[in-house]
Enzyme design. Structure first.
Site, short mmCIF file in Angstrom:
data_model
loop_
_atom_site.label_atom_id
_atom_site.label_comp_id
_atom_site.label_asym_id
_atom_site.label_seq_id
_atom_site.Cartn_x
_atom_site.Cartn_y
_atom_site.Cartn_z
N ASN A 180 0.99 -1.30 0.00
CA ASN A 180 -0.02 -0.07 0.06
C ASN A 180 0.83 1.35 0.11
OD1 ASN A 180 -2.60 -1.04 -0.07
ND2 ASN A 180 -2.56 -1.46 2.16
N HIS A 195 2.95 2.38 2.06
CA HIS A 195 3.35 3.06 3.34
C HIS A 195 4.06 2.48 4.25
CE1 HIS A 195 -1.25 1.99 4.58
NE2 HIS A 195 -0.10 0.92 4.89
N CYS A 231 2.96 6.61 7.46
CA CYS A 231 4.27 7.16 7.29
C CYS A 231 4.82 6.94 6.25
CB CYS A 231 5.34 6.67 8.45
SG CYS A 231 6.92 6.91 8.48
#
Length: 401
Positions: free
Chosen positions: A271, A273, A308
């Site tokens: 994904n 991240h 993040c």
């Protein structure tokens, strides 16, 4: 004499006389004692490779697979058994159980599985559960309806409790199932048990919500997606929580701090991240070494606030909580130890008496915060709480339920 097996549509056993060291030198191939034609070893291996690829119509001449779905073979219908992953459907057709062996790279110096390894296994079994359901599209656990609406799953909260860590080479069974969590969320639970004894080693529960993959904003659950996944929901809880524990936000006065942490490309998942297991690693790196050596992580709570990315700079904060008699193991090394009831005792008295043993039998708790370091302000990634207890050498786990 050297013998080669040729994987052609029909198998021919060829014996080739060795003469010198030239790999491309022509040889006489003999079949059933008769010379059939001149052939080189390089040509023989090349023909064998081409014959092998010819048996798989989806493979191109250069050896690369043409279509990804042929390589993955994602089921389009519900499967009851997966022999490749040692998995099967349970709980009346809606739960999933996978049998795994604890590998050498999943254990630490004490030959027991690490919390990071357990978290990876929980994620893997969750994805395999969706795989077996026949709902999986080509996303990271996303269903066909989710892909149509450009949605992905993100975890918002996770709680894992460990009574006993499996050891290297041990066979364990991991059960997982899903249930509703409010109107727009999904709860996923796990049990990890010993295959040999049936004793439960660990339990986990988590809450998942949907996020738009392009806008990176949380989304309501479309009715199409609800219709896909709701038949799999059951009312069963691995961990029953009456109310969530509140985790306070730490500031720059925290006792332990690691700064300038930079994600690597290998830390990103499908994904795009940073994977939640990497968050756990950053958290545990702030725990003092003597705690890691003498204590074992018995429970962890993770509350995710934002994702993040690969370009973010991360700071990890950690603060010991007041727990039982001692606030932090570091206090044992101080010249004086303050008790919560206001009394003080010299450390040498504690070390010489039996009180220190009672401290060892207690638990330690730490509050954690991961945040992105910004020029104007820092942004929270995750809050967490870890609970630690004295390491034990017993091999007898705790329960079978």
């Amino acid at each position: 004499m050297a013998s080669f097996s040729c994987p052609v549509p029909y198998v021919v056993r060829c014996s080739i006389a060795k003469e010198g060291g030239d790999f491309n030198r022509q040889r006489y191939a003999k079949v059933n004692g008769g010379i059939i034609r001149s052939i080189s070893e390089a040509d023989l291996l090349s023909r064998s490779a081409k014959a092998s690829r010819a048996l798989i119509p989806s493979v191109a001449e250069n050896g690369f697979v043409v279509k990804e779905d042929v390589r993955q073979k994602i089921p389009t219908k519900k499967q009851l058994v997966d022999p490749y992953r040692q998995g099967l459907i349970i709980e009346g057709g809606v739960g999933y159980r996978q049998t795994v062996v604890i590998r050498s790279y999943e254990v630490g110096p004490d030959k027991t599985a690490t919390m990071e390894s357990l978290m990876n296994l929980l994620q893997e079994t969750a994805l395999n559960h969706v795989w077996m359901s026949g709902l999986l599209s080509n996303g990271f656990g996303a269903t066909h309806g989710m892909m149509k609406h450009n949605l992905i799953w993100v975890v918002s909260r996770m709680l894992v409790e460990v009574d006993h860590y499996p050891i290297w080479g041990e066979i364990v069974e991991i059960d997982t199932w899903v249930g509703a969590s409010g109107k727009n969320g999904m709860r996923r639970d796990w049990l990890i048990r010993s295959q040999a004894t049936g004793h439960v080693y660990a339990r986990g529960t988590s809450t998942w919500v949907m996020m738009n993959q392009q806008t990176r904003r949380l989304s309501k659950m479309p009715e199409e997606v609800r219709a896909e996944i709701s038949p799999w929901f059951i009312e069963k809880h691995a961990i029953k929580e009456d109310a969530y524990e509140k985790i306070s936000k730490l500031d720059d006065k925290a006792k332990y701090m690691n700064s300038d942490l930079k994600p690597k490309r290998s830390d990103l998942d499908m994904n795009h991240h940073v994977n939640n297991v990497k968050y756990l690693r950053w958290m545990l790196e702030t725990i003092p070494d003597h705690v890691l050596e003498s204590q074992q992580l018995s429970s962890i709570i993770l509350e995710y606030r934002r994702e993040c990315g690969s370009s973010d700079i991360v700071q990890s904060l950690c603060e010991p909580e007041e727990n039982g008699i001692l606030r932090d193991v570091d206090m044992i090394e101080d010249s004086e130890i303050s008790l919560l009831n206001g009394f003080s005792l010299a450390s040498e008295i504690l070390k010489g008496g039996g009180l220190l043993g009672s401290f060892d039998n207690g638990t330690l708790r730490y509050t954690h915060l991961l945040q992105i370091e910004g020029e104007a302000k820092n942004e929270e990634i995750m809050r967490g709480r870890t609970t630690w207890k004295k390491k034990v050498t017993t091999t007898i786990p705790f329960s079978t339920q």
